[in-house]
Design a protein around this motif. Structure first.
Motif, PDB file in Angstrom:
ATOM      1  N   THR A   1       0.822  -1.204   0.000  1.00  0.00           N
ATOM      2  CA  THR A   1       0.000   0.000   0.000  1.00  0.00           C
ATOM      3  C   THR A   1       0.858   1.257   0.000  1.00  0.00           C
ATOM      4  O   THR A   1       0.569   2.240  -0.690  1.00  0.00           O
ATOM      5  N   ARG A   2       1.952   1.206   0.760  1.00  0.00           N
ATOM      6  CA  ARG A   2       2.851   2.364   0.790  1.00  0.00           C
ATOM      7  C   ARG A   2       3.506   2.591  -0.560  1.00  0.00           C
ATOM      8  O   ARG A   2       3.689   3.747  -0.999  1.00  0.00           O
ATOM      9  N   LEU A   3       3.879   1.495  -1.293  1.00  0.00           N
ATOM     10  CA  LEU A   3       4.494   1.631  -2.616  1.00  0.00           C
ATOM     11  C   LEU A   3       3.507   2.201  -3.631  1.00  0.00           C
ATOM     12  O   LEU A   3       3.843   3.082  -4.439  1.00  0.00           O
ATOM     13  N   LEU A   4       2.251   1.711  -3.576  1.00  0.00           N
ATOM     14  CA  LEU A   4       1.229   2.243  -4.466  1.00  0.00           C
ATOM     15  C   LEU A   4       0.967   3.722  -4.192  1.00  0.00           C
ATOM     16  O   LEU A   4       0.815   4.528  -5.126  1.00  0.00           O
ATOM     17  N   ASN A   5       0.943   4.080  -2.921  1.00  0.00           N
ATOM     18  CA  ASN A   5       0.762   5.490  -2.568  1.00  0.00           C
ATOM     19  C   ASN A   5       1.929   6.335  -3.066  1.00  0.00           C
ATOM     20  O   ASN A   5       1.742   7.500  -3.449  1.00  0.00           O
ATOM     21  N   ALA A   6       3.141   5.735  -3.070  1.00  0.00           N
ATOM     22  CA  ALA A   6       4.301   6.483  -3.563  1.00  0.00           C
ATOM     23  C   ALA A   6       4.154   6.789  -5.053  1.00  0.00           C
ATOM     24  O   ALA A   6       4.454   7.913  -5.508  1.00  0.00           O
TER      25      ALA A   6
END
Length: 288
Positions: free
Chosen positions: A236-241
């Protein structure tokens, strides 16, 4: 001979019993005298002895002992006037179970402060009964305050003020007489209230108690209050990035669009500068 021996035994028993009764009566008289005689020389109803006691003792359970103290006071005609229960934290340790929970160990020292008013005739019995609730008494004290002279002083002042009011001079103006009468009446009332306070303190003794026990250890699982430990999963953090990167790029393009006039002006200036340099080079070549 047997009759005389029996008679002597009977007389001896009566004499011993009489001595015992007299000693008991003598002790009772001494107790009564100690309560009715003041060090100021007054005696009888004029003696006003105010008793205050304090005690600190250790028990196995503070809450149960506090309820027992209240029950003993009620049974003796007294009352609990103040009670404050407090558990002071003496140590703390936290173990991390996960990102969102902690296992907390806490050491607490429970104690309760109690203030009671007990009829003075039952004060000694009350102190003995509450001391029996604990298994260790760390401090105990009894203070007797002789308020006999203060009580007598209030009575004399009150009597003097009443005499002044009864023979007030007729030469004093009416409004002045009323004014001073009010002042003297107020002071007389203050003396009466002061004596009533003394009477109440004489009838009911004040007992300050502090009840404590050994430290207890409390264990509980609580939510992790460190906000930095909470985070989203890696995916989720990578997608948000990626989403944030695209958002920043769009914002940058929009910012450049706001500066389109500066871009056109800068481009024109560069073109004019290059054209001027080429023109100078061409003119210089023709001269050669």
């Amino acid at each position: 001979m047997k009759y005389i021996a029996c008679l002597l035994c009977f007389v001896t028993v009566l004499f011993i019993q009489g001595c015992y009764n007299n000693s008991g009566e003598y002790k009772g008289e001494l107790a009564a005298i100690s309560d009715s005689v003041s060090v100021t020389g007054l005696s009888g109803d004029s003696v006003k002895l105010v008793r205050k006691a304090s005690i600190q003792f250790k028990v196995r359970d503070v809450e149960k002992s506090a309820r027992s103290v209240s029950e003993i006071a009620r049974n003796m005609g007294g009352m609990i006037f103040d009670q404050q229960l407090e558990a002071v934290e003496t140590g703390r340790k936290e173990l991390r179970l996960g990102n969102d929970s902690l296992l907390v160990f806490t050491t607490l020292r429970p104690g309760v402060n109690i203030t009671a008013r007990i009829p003075s005739e039952h004060l000694e019995t009350f102190l003995n009964n509450i001391a029996d609730l604990g298994y260790f008494t760390s401090n105990s004290s009894l203070h007797i305050d002789d308020r006999s002279l203060a009580y007598l002083q209030n009575n004399l002042k009150e009597k003097a003020r009443k005499e002044v009011l009864s023979r007030a001079s007729k030469q004093v103006k009416k409004y002045e007489q009323n004014y001073y009468s009010v002042l003297l009446n107020d002071e007389a009332i203050d003396q009466q209230i002061g004596n009533r306070y003394i009477d109440a303190d004489v009838r009911y003794s004040t007992v300050d108690m502090f009840v404590f026990q050994n430290d207890v250890v409390r264990q509980e699982v609580v939510a992790n209050y460190n906000i930095d430990r909470y985070n989203l999963p890696v995916g989720t953090r990578l997608l948000n990035a990626f989403n944030n990167g695209w958002h920043y790029f769009i914002e940058f393009v929009i910012a450049l669009a706001h500066l389109w006039m500066f871009i056109v002006f800068l481009t024109g200036t560069i073109i004019a500068y290059r054209y001027r340099n080429r023109l100078k080079c061409a003119i210089f070549a023709r001269k050669l």
